[in-house]
Scaffold this active site. Structure first.
Site, PDB file in Angstrom:
ATOM      1  N   GLY A   7      44.014  32.263 -21.998  1.00  0.00           N
ATOM      2  CA  GLY A   7      43.390  33.250 -22.873  1.00  0.00           C
ATOM      3  C   GLY A   7      42.033  33.697 -22.381  1.00  0.00           C
ATOM      4  O   GLY A   7      41.017  33.419 -23.025  1.00  0.00           O
ATOM      5  N   GLY A   9      39.498  35.879 -22.509  1.00  0.00           N
ATOM      6  CA  GLY A   9      38.665  36.934 -23.070  1.00  0.00           C
ATOM      7  C   GLY A   9      37.285  36.820 -22.463  1.00  0.00           C
ATOM      8  O   GLY A   9      37.141  36.483 -21.284  1.00  0.00           O
ATOM      9  N   LYS A 197      27.158  23.904 -33.053  1.00  0.00           N
ATOM     10  CA  LYS A 197      27.538  25.299 -32.785  1.00  0.00           C
ATOM     11  C   LYS A 197      27.934  26.008 -34.083  1.00  0.00           C
ATOM     12  O   LYS A 197      27.580  27.178 -34.298  1.00  0.00           O
ATOM     13  CB  LYS A 197      28.702  25.331 -31.792  1.00  0.00           C
ATOM     14  CG  LYS A 197      29.259  26.731 -31.471  1.00  0.00           C
ATOM     15  CD  LYS A 197      28.291  27.563 -30.678  1.00  0.00           C
ATOM     16  CE  LYS A 197      28.847  28.940 -30.324  1.00  0.00           C
ATOM     17  NZ  LYS A 197      29.953  28.880 -29.350  1.00  0.00           N
ATOM     18  N   ASN A 201      27.135  29.750 -36.213  1.00  0.00           N
ATOM     19  CA  ASN A 201      28.130  30.672 -36.755  1.00  0.00           C
ATOM     20  C   ASN A 201      27.960  30.881 -38.253  1.00  0.00           C
ATOM     21  O   ASN A 201      28.100  32.011 -38.749  1.00  0.00           O
ATOM     22  CB  ASN A 201      29.538  30.155 -36.468  1.00  0.00           C
ATOM     23  CG  ASN A 201      29.832  30.000 -34.989  1.00  0.00           C
ATOM     24  OD1 ASN A 201      30.336  28.969 -34.551  1.00  0.00           O
ATOM     25  ND2 ASN A 201      29.534  31.015 -34.203  1.00  0.00           N
ATOM     26  N   SER A 265      30.564  36.955 -32.119  1.00  0.00           N
ATOM     27  CA  SER A 265      31.967  37.213 -31.782  1.00  0.00           C
ATOM     28  C   SER A 265      32.789  37.649 -32.994  1.00  0.00           C
ATOM     29  O   SER A 265      33.681  38.492 -32.868  1.00  0.00           O
ATOM     30  CB  SER A 265      32.595  35.971 -31.149  1.00  0.00           C
ATOM     31  OG  SER A 265      32.579  34.870 -32.040  1.00  0.00           O
TER      32      SER A 265
END
Length: 313
Positions: A7, A9, A197, A201, A265
């Site tokens: 994946g 990205g 982290k 977010n 994101s």
């Protein structure tokens, strides 16, 4: 060492390019669509504040074409994780570690709700014995297929066995990544790293979804910054109640990060019409707070408003 990034990205492409640049691994990516075609044709271009370089990993759409690997690094977004179960099999040997570099609460977390791994498909396909936790610190954006813009000078991937052991398999991965110029860290406390982290977010995700602006613009308003500070304190209380207390230096790091002119994101995904990591980043942490008996009124309010913004209720 054979490493496949599943994946590629923004984050996955950056990691794959760093592994390839280091020269210690035979690197492949499992991709699709325009990203697959661009990487096949031109490789991965990485632009950072210090340099620009091109890496040329092997790119395939089918795991069977790549075959068994010494390690797999999964960098899909959380909503896509259940979908890897049907595809990842050809990459795995019994001893192949699978590093899940995810935002938010991962599918393997103790007490995580079924929404993160419906029907236990990922658990069945990968197994806890192969699963490795991963946290990446790198502000990246795909500016066009095959091209990644990296805004931060310091970038690192933190990996940790669920048992906390510093195993040779992770030490080898960290060294291969470091050879490519990206920090590779093996942590004995990956759950604490995940919450560190996640605190970022929780602080910037729901608010920027509501404002639809980058972090620097959003948090230049002192009232908005005050709300962010409140969410940060609530997030730290949740982490502590779950047995993963965060040190006081974390608050300074979070407040420093919101000065970046970067769109988180989850906001990038919303604006691009992609599936959102809403459950892993926002809903599940709130559920864990309720189970732990922690009051988080500011986070509750902002998540409720973010739900309205993105059409979730």
């Amino acid at each position: 060492m054979k490493i496949c990034v599943f994946g590629p990205g923004a984050i996955g492409s950056h990691i794959a390019a760093r592994f390839a640049k280091g020269g210690q691994a035979e690197v492949s990516v499992l991709a699709r669509g325009a990203q697959l075609e661009a990487i096949r044709a031109r490789g991965i271009t990485v632009r950072t504040p210090e340099e620009e370089f091109i890496a040329r990993p092997r790119a395939e759409a089918d795991a069977a074409a790549i075959g068994p690997q010494d390690a797999v690094v999964v960098t899909v977004k959380a909503p896509a994780v259940p979908g890897i179960a049907a595809a990842i099999g050809p990459l795995l040997r019994p001893d192949t570690p699978v590093v899940f570099v995810l935002n938010g609460i991962p599918w393997w977390w103790e007490g995580a709700p079924d929404v993160l791994d419906p029907g236990g498909a990922t658990r069945a396909a990968v197994g806890l014995e192969r699963a490795v936790g991963g946290v990446v610190w790198s502000a990246c954006t795909v500016t066009e297929p095959g091209v990644v813009q990296v805004q931060t000078a310091a970038n690192r991937l933190i990996m940790g066995e669920l048992s906390g052991e510093a195993t040779p398999r992770l030490q080898a991965l960290a060294a291969a990544l470091a050879a490519g110029g990206m920090g590779g860290v093996v942590s004995p406390a990956i759950r604490t790293e995940i919450w560190t982290k996640l605190l970022n977010n929780l602080t910037n995700g729901p608010i920027t979804l509501i404002t639809r602006q980058d972090m620097r613009t959003t948090f230049s308003d002192p009232v908005v910054m005050a709300a962010a500070r409140a969410v940060m304190q609530e997030g730290m209380a949740i982490a502590a109640a779950l047995g993963h207390p965060l040190g006081p230096e974390i608050e300074k790091n979070v407040l420093r990060s919101v000065t970046l002119a970067h769109r988180p994101s989850i906001l990038q995904d919303f604006e691009a019409g992609r599936a959102l990591e809403f459950d892993a980043l926002l809903e599940v942490p709130l559920q864990l707070a309720r189970v732990a008996g922690v009051s988080a009124p500011t986070l509750e309010l902002l998540v409720a408003l973010a739900r309205k913004t993105v059409g979730r209720g």
